[in-house]
Design a protein around this motif. Structure first.
Motif, PDB file in Angstrom:
ATOM      1  N   VAL A 227       0.864  -1.179   0.000  1.00  0.00           N
ATOM      2  CA  VAL A 227       0.000   0.000   0.000  1.00  0.00           C
ATOM      3  C   VAL A 227       0.899   1.226   0.000  1.00  0.00           C
ATOM      4  O   VAL A 227       1.616   1.484   0.981  1.00  0.00           O
ATOM      5  N   VAL A 228       0.895   1.969  -1.102  1.00  0.00           N
ATOM      6  CA  VAL A 228       1.695   3.185  -1.243  1.00  0.00           C
ATOM      7  C   VAL A 228       0.785   4.370  -0.964  1.00  0.00           C
ATOM      8  O   VAL A 228      -0.153   4.645  -1.711  1.00  0.00           O
ATOM      9  N   LEU A 229       1.040   5.078   0.130  1.00  0.00           N
ATOM     10  CA  LEU A 229       0.209   6.211   0.523  1.00  0.00           C
ATOM     11  C   LEU A 229       0.911   7.503   0.148  1.00  0.00           C
ATOM     12  O   LEU A 229       2.083   7.702   0.494  1.00  0.00           O
ATOM     13  N   CYS A 230       0.206   8.388  -0.556  1.00  0.00           N
ATOM     14  CA  CYS A 230       0.768   9.645  -1.059  1.00  0.00           C
ATOM     15  C   CYS A 230       0.251  10.791  -0.198  1.00  0.00           C
ATOM     16  O   CYS A 230      -0.921  11.159  -0.274  1.00  0.00           O
ATOM     17  N   LEU A 231       1.107  11.333   0.650  1.00  0.00           N
ATOM     18  CA  LEU A 231       0.757  12.384   1.607  1.00  0.00           C
ATOM     19  C   LEU A 231       1.143  13.727   1.026  1.00  0.00           C
ATOM     20  O   LEU A 231       2.293  13.919   0.615  1.00  0.00           O
ATOM     21  N   GLY A 232       0.192  14.667   1.006  1.00  0.00           N
ATOM     22  CA  GLY A 232       0.566  15.936   0.412  1.00  0.00           C
ATOM     23  C   GLY A 232      -0.513  16.990   0.427  1.00  0.00           C
ATOM     24  O   GLY A 232      -1.492  16.923   1.187  1.00  0.00           O
ATOM     25  N   THR A 310       2.605   0.338   3.512  1.00  0.00           N
ATOM     26  CA  THR A 310       3.993  -0.112   3.418  1.00  0.00           C
ATOM     27  C   THR A 310       4.944   1.008   3.004  1.00  0.00           C
ATOM     28  O   THR A 310       6.145   0.930   3.284  1.00  0.00           O
ATOM     29  N   THR A 311       4.423   2.038   2.312  1.00  0.00           N
ATOM     30  CA  THR A 311       5.254   3.151   1.838  1.00  0.00           C
ATOM     31  C   THR A 311       4.479   4.446   1.966  1.00  0.00           C
ATOM     32  O   THR A 311       3.276   4.491   1.687  1.00  0.00           O
ATOM     33  N   VAL A 312       5.153   5.497   2.387  1.00  0.00           N
ATOM     34  CA  VAL A 312       4.579   6.849   2.381  1.00  0.00           C
ATOM     35  C   VAL A 312       5.453   7.717   1.487  1.00  0.00           C
ATOM     36  O   VAL A 312       6.673   7.796   1.693  1.00  0.00           O
ATOM     37  N   VAL A 313       4.837   8.351   0.479  1.00  0.00           N
ATOM     38  CA  VAL A 313       5.522   9.326  -0.371  1.00  0.00           C
ATOM     39  C   VAL A 313       5.025  10.699   0.056  1.00  0.00           C
ATOM     40  O   VAL A 313       3.829  10.990  -0.051  1.00  0.00           O
ATOM     41  N   TRP A 314       5.938  11.539   0.535  1.00  0.00           N
ATOM     42  CA  TRP A 314       5.549  12.826   1.128  1.00  0.00           C
ATOM     43  C   TRP A 314       5.991  13.969   0.233  1.00  0.00           C
ATOM     44  O   TRP A 314       7.168  14.204   0.017  1.00  0.00           O
ATOM     45  N   LEU A 315       4.997  14.716  -0.288  1.00  0.00           N
ATOM     46  CA  LEU A 315       5.231  15.889  -1.139  1.00  0.00           C
ATOM     47  C   LEU A 315       4.524  17.091  -0.523  1.00  0.00           C
ATOM     48  O   LEU A 315       3.320  17.256  -0.676  1.00  0.00           O
ATOM     49  N   GLU A 316       5.266  17.937   0.182  1.00  0.00           N
ATOM     50  CA  GLU A 316       4.682  19.144   0.775  1.00  0.00           C
ATOM     51  C   GLU A 316       5.767  20.173   1.023  1.00  0.00           C
ATOM     52  O   GLU A 316       6.961  19.861   1.023  1.00  0.00           O
TER      53      GLU A 316
END
Length: 449
Positions: A227-232, A310-316
């Motif tokens: 589960v790749v979660l995209c935080l932003g 399983t993964t957090v991609v953080w763009l902020e």
């Protein structure tokens, strides 16, 4: 326009390393567990927020303080992966009165507010047909069988949308919502009662471009499903992409990964338009802010508590450096360090990926585009690339930057949602396509240890 492309073989190879069961996975006997298939980070109360292409809402919700009144909402959403069983999470995080829901159903959308005949299924809560959610609370439904998803990896299900219908009994009061859905959903008139069991569209004359109360969908999937979660912020939420087009950069990434291994990787969007890393200092029903609570304030609800991440991609960062945020570089950098620390503590074994911040130089937005913002952005990007905080880096700045102007590439500026010249802050569909296509699958998929 140069883009980095990664062959399908690279996707398959990376997926082959991502089959170990995460330590925090909620696993059922038989090797299946719950994974987040869709999410919508909540804020509120309505109407404070940043919707895009929003229809007139005064007939659907005549009185924002009263919220929904004895009416049914039919929310349309696209699961990232399908399973034979699903469960739903409803939120009253920013409500001030108990929220009573009943008549909850889930079915396959045919078109508009119409469902595919025979697919609509009732949803229960602890074995009953209704649930009362206190102010600040949330509630998970019981598992619901989805007979139409008997073959979850079928190409006929890929990209199909689920319609979740529910009746708000009485008056909801201030509504917890996600403003920028970029997806059309539907509602009955106030006072129309419970109509969620109906598969036709006649009872649902009104439309909305936002999601209300529903904030997560789990699917039952094989243990170890990444589960790749995209935080932003809005650039993850999808501002300036196409309405109902599912072409935000997380959508592009999801299609790439699932083209290689169908229905095997979930990509979840946890963006909020206007969101900041460290601001605002205070947030709540009595003191809302259009960009929602800070990333740090929402980590538990929007990241840590979700299933199987399983993964957090953080763009902020861009909003922190705007005239709305006025944060220092040091504050944002320290906020990222704190956020990554808390994510790793809350989700053992998680992979945290930093994404470089795209340019807003020359933006027509009054709060953005100034030189000081761009200098802070560049310094933050240096920290993201070279600071050693993240397990990997996704370089969105490189994928979208016009070296000549220092802003976005010209073809990435015109607005794709409502048309017009664009604001030089939000990439359009072409920009999001370049961003999603620039990601090395190995950077965002977990590595078996």
């Amino acid at each position: 326009m140069k883009r980095r492309h990664f062959a399908e073989g690279a996707v398959v190879a990376a997926l082959a390393q991502a089959v170990a069961v995460p330590a925090h996975a909620q696993t059922r006997p038989g090797g299946a567990g719950w994974v987040t298939s869709w999410a919508a980070s909540v804020h509120g109360p309505y109407p404070v927020g940043n919707p895009s292409a929003q229809p007139e809402q005064r007939f659907l919700f005549p009185s924002p303080p009263d919220g929904a009144r004895d009416q049914t909402l039919r929310l349309v959403l696209r699961p990232s992966v399908w399973g034979r069983r699903a469960r739903l999470r409803f939120s009253n995080a920013f409500g001030t009165a108990p929220l009573v829901l009943d008549g909850v159903h889930a079915g396959l959308q045919l078109g508009s507010a119409t469902l595919v005949a025979g697919t609509n299924r009732p949803v229960s809560f602890a074995g009953t047909g209704s649930v009362t959610i206190p102010p600040g609370g949330q509630a998970w439904s019981d598992p619901v069988e989805l007979p139409f998803a008997a073959e979850p990896a079928s190409p006929l299900l890929a990209g199909r949308k689920l319609a979740v219908s529910f009746h708000v009994a009485g008056t909801s009061g201030p509504m917890t919502w996600h403003a920028k859905a970029l997806q059309t959903s539907y509602g009955t008139a106030p006072g129309a009662g419970a109509r969620g069991a109906e598969e036709g569209e006649d009872a649902f004359p009104f439309s909305t471009a936002s999601w209300f109360f529903l904030d997560a969908l789990d699917m039952e999937a094989p243990a170890g499903t990444p589960v790749v979660l995209c935080l932003g912020d809005s650039i993850t939420d999808g501002t300036a992409s196409t309405m109902n087009g599912d072409d935000r950069w997380p959508d592009v990434l999801a299609r790439r990964l699932n083209a290689a291994v169908p229905n095997r990787v979930a990509v979840v969007n946890a963006g909020i338009g206007g969101n900041q890393v460290v601001g605002p200092a205070e947030y709540g029903p009595g003191k809302p802010f259009p960009g929602g609570p800070s990333a740090l304030a929402r980590l538990e609800r929007d990241v840590i508590s979700l299933s199987g991440v399983t993964t957090v991609v953080w763009l902020e960062g861009t909003n922190d450096f705007s005239r709305n945020g006025n944060a220092s570089l040091e504050a944002v950098r320290d906020g990222m360090v704190e956020g990554v620390k808390r994510i790793r503590a809350g989700v053992p074994g998680v992979r945290v990926v930093g994404a470089t911040v795209t340019s807003a130089l020359g933006s027509s937005s009054a709060a953005h585009g100034h030189q000081g913002q761009d200098e802070n952005r560049k310094a933050l990007n240096t920290f993201i690339r070279d600071g050693g905080l993240f397990d990997a880096v996704v370089d969105f700045d490189r994928a979208t930057l016009d070296p000549g102007s220092g802003g976005l590439r010209p073809e990435m500026i015109p607005e794709s949602t409502t048309g017009g010249p664009g604001d030089k802050l939000h990439p359009n569909r072409a920009g999001y396509l370049a961003m999603g296509s620039s990601i090395d699958p190995a950077a965002v998929l977990p590595v078996r240890r």
